[in-house]
Enzyme design. Structure first.
Site, PDB file in Angstrom:
ATOM      1  N   PHE A  12      27.288  88.453  -7.181  1.00 44.11           N
ATOM      2  CA  PHE A  12      28.072  87.594  -6.295  1.00 44.11           C
ATOM      3  C   PHE A  12      28.484  88.391  -5.061  1.00 44.11           C
ATOM      4  O   PHE A  12      29.067  89.471  -5.173  1.00 44.11           O
ATOM      5  CB  PHE A  12      29.325  87.081  -7.015  1.00 44.11           C
ATOM      6  CG  PHE A  12      30.204  86.232  -6.155  1.00 44.11           C
ATOM      7  CD1 PHE A  12      29.822  84.936  -5.826  1.00 44.11           C
ATOM      8  CD2 PHE A  12      31.409  86.712  -5.655  1.00 44.11           C
ATOM      9  CE1 PHE A  12      30.626  84.133  -5.009  1.00 44.11           C
ATOM     10  CE2 PHE A  12      32.218  85.919  -4.856  1.00 44.11           C
ATOM     11  CZ  PHE A  12      31.819  84.630  -4.538  1.00 44.11           C
ATOM     12  N   GLY A  13      28.179  87.841  -3.883  1.00 45.87           N
ATOM     13  CA  GLY A  13      28.571  88.467  -2.625  1.00 45.87           C
ATOM     14  C   GLY A  13      29.705  87.688  -1.977  1.00 45.87           C
ATOM     15  O   GLY A  13      29.658  86.459  -1.918  1.00 45.87           O
ATOM     16  N   TYR A  14      30.711  88.417  -1.516  1.00 46.46           N
ATOM     17  CA  TYR A  14      31.842  87.751  -0.841  1.00 46.46           C
ATOM     18  C   TYR A  14      32.103  88.350   0.538  1.00 46.46           C
ATOM     19  O   TYR A  14      32.977  87.882   1.267  1.00 46.46           O
ATOM     20  CB  TYR A  14      33.118  87.851  -1.689  1.00 46.46           C
ATOM     21  CG  TYR A  14      33.549  89.274  -1.962  1.00 46.46           C
ATOM     22  CD1 TYR A  14      33.030  89.986  -3.043  1.00 46.46           C
ATOM     23  CD2 TYR A  14      34.457  89.928  -1.137  1.00 46.46           C
ATOM     24  CE1 TYR A  14      33.414  91.290  -3.289  1.00 46.46           C
ATOM     25  CE2 TYR A  14      34.850  91.235  -1.376  1.00 46.46           C
ATOM     26  CZ  TYR A  14      34.321  91.905  -2.453  1.00 46.46           C
ATOM     27  OH  TYR A  14      34.702  93.205  -2.688  1.00 46.46           O
ATOM     28  N   GLY A  15      31.331  89.396   0.890  1.00 50.36           N
ATOM     29  CA  GLY A  15      31.504  90.049   2.189  1.00 50.36           C
ATOM     30  C   GLY A  15      30.191  89.995   2.944  1.00 50.36           C
ATOM     31  O   GLY A  15      29.600  88.922   3.114  1.00 50.36           O
ATOM     32  N   SER A  16      29.713  91.165   3.331  1.00 50.19           N
ATOM     33  CA  SER A  16      28.456  91.176   4.086  1.00 50.19           C
ATOM     34  C   SER A  16      27.287  90.663   3.241  1.00 50.19           C
ATOM     35  O   SER A  16      26.289  90.187   3.783  1.00 50.19           O
ATOM     36  CB  SER A  16      28.148  92.581   4.614  1.00 50.19           C
ATOM     37  OG  SER A  16      28.072  93.482   3.542  1.00 50.19           O
ATOM     38  N   GLU A  91      27.997 101.292  -1.984  1.00 47.29           N
ATOM     39  CA  GLU A  91      29.414 100.950  -2.128  1.00 47.29           C
ATOM     40  C   GLU A  91      30.159 102.025  -2.913  1.00 47.29           C
ATOM     41  O   GLU A  91      31.050 101.720  -3.691  1.00 47.29           O
ATOM     42  CB  GLU A  91      29.556  99.575  -2.801  1.00 47.29           C
ATOM     43  CG  GLU A  91      28.756  98.471  -2.165  1.00 47.29           C
ATOM     44  CD  GLU A  91      29.075  98.268  -0.691  1.00 47.29           C
ATOM     45  OE1 GLU A  91      30.147  98.728  -0.229  1.00 47.29           O
ATOM     46  OE2 GLU A  91      28.248  97.677   0.004  1.00 47.29           O
TER      47      GLU A  91
END
Ligand code: BEZ
Length: 181
Positions: A12-16, A91
């Site tokens: 799940f991506g919530y930023g870039s 990250e």
């Protein structure tokens, strides 16, 4: 009743990752996770800033009752280990993988288990709450190896709008940056 989707390695991506995943995936679907709020409370010395002039990037904070909209990516078994190795390296400054339920978009009743990267409050780059104006002032001028910090904020704001996800914190920071010119 919510129906779990068939197998799959979901990230799940919530930023870039919402607008620039930079890894191989076989399927992507907008979705939301529950119990987290997105905040620009993580100093970036290696992507959108430098050690001398850190930028601000996103992390998730626990927030009961909140929904965080973003993008789910299903990754093929054959490449999942490599994708995670790359993301872990990218990250490395405070983020850890957490497993959570991903709820696919509004009309769908399907869910999946997804991995998400969260930089918790004990990591050395966590800033904690800062005024939106201060975050925007920093993001408006910071830049690092991954590019301008303002791009990180504004591209996400555009992507969330495109997918119909409201996020007051992101919108507020983006508005101040845009108004500063
Ligand atoms: C993301 O875009 O979801 C993301 C945010 C922070 C670290 C890794 C990924």
């Amino acid at each position: 009743m919510l129906e779990p989707v068939r197998d799959g390695n979901w990230i799940f991506g919530y930023g870039s990752l919402v607008w620039r995943p930079a890894f191989r995936y076989v399927e992507r679907r907008p979705g939301q996770i529950r119990g987290y709020a997105r905040r620009f409370w993580q100093a970036s010395t290696d992507h959108r800033g430098t050690p001398e002039a850190p930028g601000r990037v996103l992390t998730l904070v626990e927030a009961e009752g909140e929904l965080c909209g973003g993008m789910g990516y299903r990754v093929d078994d054959a490449v999942m280990a490599d994708v995670l190795t790359d993301l872990d390296h990218r990250e490395k400054n405070g983020y850890q993988r957490v497993s959570t339920s991903l709820y696919f978009d509004r009309e769908s009743r399907e869910t999946a288990v997804a991995l998400v990267y969260i930089a918790g409050p004990t990591n050395p780059h966590y800033t904690g709450p800062e005024p939106v104006e201060d975050i925007a002032a920093i993001a408006a001028r910071a830049r690092g190896p991954s590019g301008e910090n303002r791009e990180y904020v504004l591209e996400l704001a555009r992507a969330l709008e495109r997918y119909g996800y409201r996020d007051e914190h992101v919108e507020a920071v983006a508005r101040v940056i845009t108004n500063r010119g």
